[in-house]
Design an enzyme around this catalytic site. Structure first.
Site, PDB file in Angstrom:
ATOM      1  N   HIS A 105       0.863  -1.183   0.000  1.00 16.72           N
ATOM      2  CA  HIS A 105       0.000   0.000   0.000  1.00 16.72           C
ATOM      3  C   HIS A 105       0.897   1.230   0.000  1.00 16.72           C
ATOM      4  O   HIS A 105       1.729   1.407   0.889  1.00 16.72           O
ATOM      5  CB  HIS A 105      -0.921   0.023   1.221  1.00 16.72           C
ATOM      6  CG  HIS A 105      -1.843   1.214   1.224  1.00 16.72           C
ATOM      7  ND1 HIS A 105      -3.096   1.175   0.648  1.00 16.72           N
ATOM      8  CD2 HIS A 105      -1.677   2.473   1.711  1.00 16.72           C
ATOM      9  CE1 HIS A 105      -3.668   2.361   0.790  1.00 16.72           C
ATOM     10  NE2 HIS A 105      -2.822   3.167   1.429  1.00 16.72           N
ATOM     11  N   CYS A 106       0.745   2.078  -0.996  1.00 17.50           N
ATOM     12  CA  CYS A 106       1.609   3.248  -1.145  1.00 17.50           C
ATOM     13  C   CYS A 106       0.887   4.512  -0.671  1.00 17.50           C
ATOM     14  O   CYS A 106      -0.105   4.928  -1.284  1.00 17.50           O
ATOM     15  CB  CYS A 106       2.036   3.411  -2.600  1.00 17.50           C
ATOM     16  SG  CYS A 106       3.121   4.825  -2.861  1.00 17.50           S
ATOM     17  N   PRO A 107       1.362   5.144   0.406  1.00 16.16           N
ATOM     18  CA  PRO A 107       0.713   6.375   0.882  1.00 16.16           C
ATOM     19  C   PRO A 107       0.935   7.546  -0.061  1.00 16.16           C
ATOM     20  O   PRO A 107       0.161   8.518  -0.044  1.00 16.16           O
ATOM     21  CB  PRO A 107       1.395   6.619   2.235  1.00 16.16           C
ATOM     22  CG  PRO A 107       2.719   5.932   2.136  1.00 16.16           C
ATOM     23  CD  PRO A 107       2.492   4.740   1.263  1.00 16.16           C
ATOM     24  N   GLY A 110      -1.758   7.130  -2.519  1.00 13.39           N
ATOM     25  CA  GLY A 110      -3.040   6.945  -1.844  1.00 13.39           C
ATOM     26  C   GLY A 110      -3.801   5.739  -2.328  1.00 13.39           C
ATOM     27  O   GLY A 110      -5.042   5.759  -2.388  1.00 13.39           O
ATOM     28  N   ASN A 111      -3.097   4.675  -2.678  1.00 15.39           N
ATOM     29  CA  ASN A 111      -3.760   3.495  -3.223  1.00 15.39           C
ATOM     30  C   ASN A 111      -2.862   2.281  -3.020  1.00 15.39           C
ATOM     31  O   ASN A 111      -1.657   2.411  -2.802  1.00 15.39           O
ATOM     32  CB  ASN A 111      -4.030   3.691  -4.715  1.00 15.39           C
ATOM     33  CG  ASN A 111      -5.068   2.736  -5.258  1.00 15.39           C
ATOM     34  OD1 ASN A 111      -5.668   1.955  -4.514  1.00 15.39           O
ATOM     35  ND2 ASN A 111      -5.300   2.782  -6.562  1.00 15.39           N
TER      36      ASN A 111
END
Length: 271
Positions: A105-107, A110-111
């Site tokens: 999950h990549c902050p 945002g996805n």
């Protein structure tokens, strides 16, 4: 001015024209890279990363089938989404949904990064790295024009002091760009190493011992999804190159099992 020969004037005119041509070319390249960066960022942000969907009827049917066969195991069943988890999938605690071929999950986008948007995420990292290089190049060009100092003439420490005094803001932008260059470069190198050399995702590399289809030693991870560097890249990016390559495209949202086949060239078959 009146003593200037026609040849010198022509040389000067050609030099000015050449510089303007180079500047226009640089501007076009910068614009194209900027568009590519925002396109890949938008696709990473808004694309379906590979969400595994099921209707209420399908969820009930799955629970009954797994219960009847005694396979209601959390390794293949998600107790939150109430679905049978496809191979290489994982439930994301942040998004609260199961993602096919889950990487992480990549902050920053945002996805989640999964089967649906992993290629766009790699494109985003690549063009982000290119734009950071442009920023570093722009800072160096600014110092050459506006700062009365030279690295070869004044030495390292004097040069650094002079450019920091000349424009503190530009110096800060340069340091900031170098910092971001380092972590983006490390991230894209790790991603490409996993994709090309190992044939696995970040999640699989970190949790390889939890998955039965990986053979883990102290120095290596043997993956059934690794077909060699070139084939891994062709399959991941789905390169076709006017029909010269034939990538194997797998729908990881519906792939639940792996059957090992010793006679096949790939080492396994997906069923």
């Amino acid at each position: 001015m009146g003593n200037s020969s026609p040849s010198s004037l022509m040389t000067s005119s050609l030099g000015v024209h050449c510089r303007h041509s180079i500047q226009a070319h640089v501007g076009r390249v910068f614009l194209l890279e900027g568009v590519a960066l925002f396109y890949n960022f938008g696709k990473s942000w808004k694309s379906d990363p590979g969400i595994i969907k099921a209707s209420e009827e399908q969820k009930k049917k799955t629970i009954v089938e797994l219960a009847e066969t005694g396979s209601l195991d959390l390794s293949i069943f998600c107790s939150t989404c109430l679905i049978r988890k496809p191979v290489r999938s994982k439930h994301c605690a942040v998004c609260n949904r199961c993602i096919a071929k889950f990487d992480h999950h990549c902050p920053w986008v945002g996805n989640c990064v999964g089967s649906g948007n992993h290629r766009y995420f790699i494109g985003y990292l690549f063009f982000l790295l290119c734009m950071i290089c442009w920023m570093i190049y722009g800072c160096i060009c600014y110092w050459r024009i506006h700062c009365a100092t030279s690295y070869t003439r004044d030495g390292f420490w004097t040069y650094v002091t002079q450019i920091a005094t000349c424009s503190p803001w530009m110096f800060w932008m340069f340091l900031n760009s170098v910092f971001h260059f380092m972590w983006v470069a490390v991230l894209i190198m790790c991603q490409m190493y996993q994709i090309a050399c190992l044939g696995i995702t970040t999640n699989e590399r970190m949790n390889a011992r939890r998955y039965k289809h990986f053979k883990v030693t102290t120095t290596s991870i043997e993956s059934p999804f690794n077909h060699g560097c070139v084939r891994n890249l062709i399959d991941f990016f789905e390169y076709r190159c006017c029909g010269l390559f034939r990538p194997v495209v797998v729908d990881w949202t519906t792939q639940h099992t792996i059957d090992y086949d010793q006679t096949s060239g790939s080492g396994y078959q997906l069923v």
